[in-house]
Design an enzyme around this catalytic site. Structure first.
Site, PDB file in Angstrom:
ATOM      1  N   LYS A 211       0.826  -1.216   0.000  1.00 21.31           N
ATOM      2  CA  LYS A 211       0.000   0.000   0.000  1.00 21.31           C
ATOM      3  C   LYS A 211       0.857   1.260   0.000  1.00 21.31           C
ATOM      4  O   LYS A 211       0.573   2.205  -0.744  1.00 21.31           O
ATOM      5  CB  LYS A 211      -0.939  -0.033   1.210  1.00 21.31           C
ATOM      6  CG  LYS A 211      -1.830   1.187   1.380  1.00 21.31           C
ATOM      7  CD  LYS A 211      -3.003   0.883   2.288  1.00 21.31           C
ATOM      8  CE  LYS A 211      -2.580   0.227   3.583  1.00 21.31           C
ATOM      9  NZ  LYS A 211      -1.748   1.097   4.433  1.00 21.31           N
TER      10      LYS A 211
ATOM     11  N   THR B 179       3.904   1.503  -1.068  1.00 20.90           N
ATOM     12  CA  THR B 179       4.584   1.551  -2.361  1.00 20.90           C
ATOM     13  C   THR B 179       3.674   2.132  -3.426  1.00 20.90           C
ATOM     14  O   THR B 179       4.095   2.964  -4.249  1.00 20.90           O
ATOM     15  CB  THR B 179       5.053   0.138  -2.765  1.00 20.90           C
ATOM     16  OG1 THR B 179       5.904  -0.381  -1.739  1.00 20.90           O
ATOM     17  CG2 THR B 179       5.804   0.162  -4.087  1.00 20.90           C
TER      18      THR B 179
ATOM     19  N   ARG C  45       2.701   8.301   6.901  1.00 21.85           N
ATOM     20  CA  ARG C  45       3.002   8.132   8.318  1.00 21.85           C
ATOM     21  C   ARG C  45       4.492   7.861   8.518  1.00 21.85           C
ATOM     22  O   ARG C  45       5.185   7.429   7.612  1.00 21.85           O
ATOM     23  CB  ARG C  45       2.214   6.947   8.889  1.00 21.85           C
ATOM     24  CG  ARG C  45       0.710   7.157   8.909  1.00 21.85           C
ATOM     25  CD  ARG C  45       0.001   5.892   9.330  1.00 21.85           C
ATOM     26  NE  ARG C  45       0.223   4.817   8.363  1.00 21.85           N
ATOM     27  CZ  ARG C  45       0.102   3.522   8.647  1.00 21.85           C
ATOM     28  NH1 ARG C  45      -0.215   3.134   9.866  1.00 21.85           N
ATOM     29  NH2 ARG C  45       0.300   2.608   7.714  1.00 21.85           N
TER      30      ARG C  45
ATOM     31  N   LYS D 160       7.046  -6.817  10.406  1.00 21.67           N
ATOM     32  CA  LYS D 160       6.214  -6.187   9.382  1.00 21.67           C
ATOM     33  C   LYS D 160       7.046  -5.404   8.369  1.00 21.67           C
ATOM     34  O   LYS D 160       6.708  -5.303   7.200  1.00 21.67           O
ATOM     35  CB  LYS D 160       5.189  -5.245  10.050  1.00 21.67           C
ATOM     36  CG  LYS D 160       4.267  -4.537   9.065  1.00 21.67           C
ATOM     37  CD  LYS D 160       3.276  -3.665   9.812  1.00 21.67           C
ATOM     38  CE  LYS D 160       2.369  -2.916   8.832  1.00 21.67           C
ATOM     39  NZ  LYS D 160       3.103  -1.863   8.102  1.00 21.67           N
TER      40      LYS D 160
ATOM     41  N   ALA E  75      -3.062   1.444  13.211  1.00 21.15           N
ATOM     42  CA  ALA E  75      -4.461   1.475  12.777  1.00 21.15           C
ATOM     43  C   ALA E  75      -5.307   0.396  13.444  1.00 21.15           C
ATOM     44  O   ALA E  75      -6.531   0.480  13.421  1.00 21.15           O
ATOM     45  CB  ALA E  75      -4.546   1.326  11.256  1.00 21.15           C
TER      46      ALA E  75
ATOM     47  N   PHE F 249      -3.381  -0.455   7.311  1.00 18.48           N
ATOM     48  CA  PHE F 249      -4.092  -1.716   7.119  1.00 18.48           C
ATOM     49  C   PHE F 249      -5.191  -1.569   6.061  1.00 18.48           C
ATOM     50  O   PHE F 249      -5.071  -0.781   5.127  1.00 18.48           O
ATOM     51  CB  PHE F 249      -4.620  -2.242   8.450  1.00 18.48           C
ATOM     52  CG  PHE F 249      -3.541  -2.630   9.416  1.00 18.48           C
ATOM     53  CD1 PHE F 249      -2.562  -3.544   9.062  1.00 18.48           C
ATOM     54  CD2 PHE F 249      -3.484  -2.070  10.683  1.00 18.48           C
ATOM     55  CE1 PHE F 249      -1.546  -3.901   9.949  1.00 18.48           C
ATOM     56  CE2 PHE F 249      -2.471  -2.425  11.579  1.00 18.48           C
ATOM     57  CZ  PHE F 249      -1.507  -3.345  11.209  1.00 18.48           C
TER      58      PHE F 249
ATOM     59  N   PHE G 250       2.960  -8.307  -8.597  1.00 13.14           N
ATOM     60  CA  PHE G 250       4.176  -8.949  -8.121  1.00 13.14           C
ATOM     61  C   PHE G 250       4.696  -9.861  -9.230  1.00 13.14           C
ATOM     62  O   PHE G 250       3.925 -10.341 -10.067  1.00 13.14           O
ATOM     63  CB  PHE G 250       3.906  -9.757  -6.852  1.00 13.14           C
ATOM     64  CG  PHE G 250       3.748  -8.915  -5.621  1.00 13.14           C
ATOM     65  CD1 PHE G 250       4.753  -8.859  -4.670  1.00 13.14           C
ATOM     66  CD2 PHE G 250       2.593  -8.175  -5.397  1.00 13.14           C
ATOM     67  CE1 PHE G 250       4.611  -8.078  -3.523  1.00 13.14           C
ATOM     68  CE2 PHE G 250       2.441  -7.389  -4.264  1.00 13.14           C
ATOM     69  CZ  PHE G 250       3.462  -7.342  -3.324  1.00 13.14           C
TER      70      PHE G 250
ATOM     71  N   TRP H 252       6.547  -0.733  -8.082  1.00 13.56           N
ATOM     72  CA  TRP H 252       7.753  -1.231  -7.418  1.00 13.56           C
ATOM     73  C   TRP H 252       8.883  -1.348  -8.427  1.00 13.56           C
ATOM     74  O   TRP H 252      10.001  -0.904  -8.175  1.00 13.56           O
ATOM     75  CB  TRP H 252       7.495  -2.595  -6.765  1.00 13.56           C
ATOM     76  CG  TRP H 252       8.625  -3.045  -5.876  1.00 13.56           C
ATOM     77  CD1 TRP H 252       8.711  -2.894  -4.528  1.00 13.56           C
ATOM     78  CD2 TRP H 252       9.855  -3.685  -6.275  1.00 13.56           C
ATOM     79  NE1 TRP H 252       9.905  -3.398  -4.060  1.00 13.56           N
ATOM     80  CE2 TRP H 252      10.626  -3.882  -5.113  1.00 13.56           C
ATOM     81  CE3 TRP H 252      10.374  -4.090  -7.505  1.00 13.56           C
ATOM     82  CZ2 TRP H 252      11.877  -4.491  -5.139  1.00 13.56           C
ATOM     83  CZ3 TRP H 252      11.637  -4.693  -7.536  1.00 13.56           C
ATOM     84  CH2 TRP H 252      12.373  -4.885  -6.364  1.00 13.56           C
TER      85      TRP H 252
END
Length: 556
Positions: free
Chosen positions: A71, A73, A94, A105, A273, A301, A381, A409
């Site tokens: 998210k 990215t 953030r 994470k 979150a 999230f 991906f 990405w």
């Protein structure tokens, strides 16, 4: 394949003065923190007051899985793509916490060729904002215990002090502690504990404050405990708001950095979150709204947590309405929601996608409940098959949804051009009237029930006996008009993290409430949500090191 840290370290950054110049800022509008970071001044907002507001685009996602959704990215890549199509855009993100950075994470600076820089600084100590929050939080703890020890003129019941100490690391051993041991000169013994810093109410306050004066006011309204006759005790009564504000005066200033493609990015604040409201600061978003035509921001999230709180809590505190939403989905995560174990996600499985896509459908319905236009971003991906990507894209079109395949990405902004055009198109076509899930005049019980049924899809809500008592107490204390902040697992739409996909006919159980009066919301705790995470068996920190020239190694 190069790692994120290798890609970041090979990038060429512009001096932060050049990024400030892109935004037409004068030297009085910012102060440098090294060569590539800066703090924005308080006076800047006053100077920008007459400027028109930019369009706000929120990036959210389906329920996250261990497979990763990317998210942040996509947020960075979309911001870069918007500038490539000549839309003056600023990114608002953030700040990462050291807990997940050194745990499992990972950080929150994006990835690949869609990162904010300097990536190492941002994921580690940055400009010290989180450390300032740690200090302010623990200063309040020290003064609470000192007041009880010295005279306790406020009649504080030591058994009812709810304010915990914090540290910005995952440390399960500190969840429950005893303080004040060692005799009369060492204080009054009582049960205490530690939260992770980003779970502190002071983090939420910093992120929802609109000015230095507002910060001080919110700090003064913190309820840290109760008297022997169950009356709330505030920081104002302890006369600590001035000292706390002093500790936070620089941390309140938003941070200016850049992306791989020199798109300006404002990174500030980082509440979790799942246990807080999960959004960057109101000040950062409002600065970005004045400095750019478009603001690309995110919330933590999935849409059931971050987006819900952004739309029901942050927009009210910030006094703005979003213009569009990007909903990030990946084939990998949708296959997990369809029942595929993590080890098999590289294998093509369209049938699992057909089962897991119900999760995406629920989040689409959630955004529609807010009356907002949205675009679905399929974050590609390298292991995704053409058949899987085609299925998701065709399914979205059958639902009448705008959809774009993104490759930010691998390709940076160029990989998000289609998404950028579709976001602009969604905004230009206008939107239905933005609406919140609940009215502030609704009872706390009604607000919680509406979030659980409308956003999560629950059948009903059950309140423990403790929660029922707190609902009555909070209403009597005059807190009934505050928004609610649901503390829930991010892994599922329900409060059971093992229920992937789109669970149905489930009940949300609220075990207790917590009053974050300074932040301006009531937290409803469901399931087994921890405010102090633990480290995994093999923390990410085991791969980290420093090179002979001081460069970070193995960060991500």
């Amino acid at each position: 394949m190069k790692s994120d840290i290798q890609i970041a370290q090979e990038a060429t950054m512009k001096p932060i003065a050049s990024i400030a110049e892109q935004l037409n800022l004068s030297t009085k509008d910012w102060e440098p923190y090294g060569h590539y970071k800066a703090k924005l001044s308080y006076s800047l907002m006053e100077d920008l007051e007459e400027k028109p507001d930019g369009k706000v685009v929120l990036v959210t996602a389906i329920n996250p899985t261990p497979a990763g959704e990317g998210k942040s990215t996509v947020t960075v890549g979309l911001g870069q793509a918007m500038n490539q199509i000549q839309k003056q855009t600023i990114i608002a993100l953030r700040e990462p916490s050291l807990g997940p950075t050194m745990g499992i994470k990972g950080g929150a600076a994006g990835g690949g060729y869609s990162q904010v820089l300097p990536m190492e600084d941002i994921n580690l100590h940055f400009t010290g904002d989180i450390h300032a929050i740690t200090t302010a939080n623990n200063a309040l703890s020290a003064f609470i215990d000192n007041h009880i020890h010295q005279s306790n003129e406020l009649n504080i019941d030591a058994r009812k002090v709810g304010w915990k100490r914090v540290v910005d690391l995952n440390d399960r051993a500190l969840r429950e502690v005893i303080v004040g041991l060692g005799g009369p000169k060492r204080g009054v013994p009582r049960e205490d504990g530690f939260n992770i810093t980003v779970a502190s109410e002071i983090m939420a306050i910093l992120c929802l404050a609109s000015s230095l004066d507002d910060l001080k006011k919110r700090l003064s309204e913190i309820v840290f405990g109760y008297t022997y006759d169950d009356q709330p005790v505030t920081v104002r009564e302890l006369k600590m708001e001035g000292a706390l504000t002093l500790l936070l005066k620089d941390a309140l200033k938003p941070n200016l950095v850049q992306t791989m493609e020199h798109t300006p990015a404002i990174i500030h604040g980082g509440p979790f979150a799942n246990i807080a409201h999960g959004c960057n600061s109101v000040m950062a978003t409002n600065y970005a709204r004045k400095l750019g035509e478009y603001v690309i921001t995110e919330a933590g999230f999935g849409a059931d947590l971050g987006a819900e709180k952004f739309l029901n809590i942050k927009t009210r505190a910030g006094g703005f309405e979003p213009d569009a939403v990007v909903l990030v989905a990946t084939a990998r995560a949708l296959k997990m929601h369809g029942g595929v174990p993590k080890g098999d996600l590289k294998l093509e499985n369209v049938e699992a996608l057909k089962a897991g896509i119900a999760n995406l459908k629920k989040h689409m319905e959630t955004l529609e409940s807010f009356g907002l236009p949205y675009v679905i971003a399929i974050n590609r991906f390298e292991t995704d098959s053409e058949a899987e990507l085609q299925f998701i894209e065709e399914w979205c079109k059958q639902q009448g949804a705008s959809v774009a395949l993104t490759e930010v990405w691998a390709k940076g902004g160029q990989g998000g051009i289609d998404l950028a055009y579709k976001v602009v198109d969604a905004i230009d076509k206008g939107k239905t009237s933005f609406r919140h899930t609940y009215e502030l005049t609704d009872s706390l019980e009604t607000k919680i029930t509406k979030v659980a049924t409308v956003i999560y899809g629950a059948r009903n809500v059950e309140f423990s006996s403790k929660a029922k008592q707190q609902l009555q107490q909070y209403a009597e204390n005059g807190w009934g008009d505050l928004p609610v902040c649901m503390a829930k697992t991010p892994a599922s739409l329900s409060d059971d993290p093992t229920k992937y996909g789109r669970p149905t006919d489930f009940t949300i159980t609220v075990r207790e409430l917590s009053a974050s009066v300074g932040a301006g919301f009531i937290v409803a705790l469901t399931g087994d949500v921890l405010t102090m995470p633990g480290l995994p068996k093999s923390p990410a920190a085991l791969n980290m090191d420093v090179g002979e020239n001081g460069e970070a190694l193995g960060l991500f």
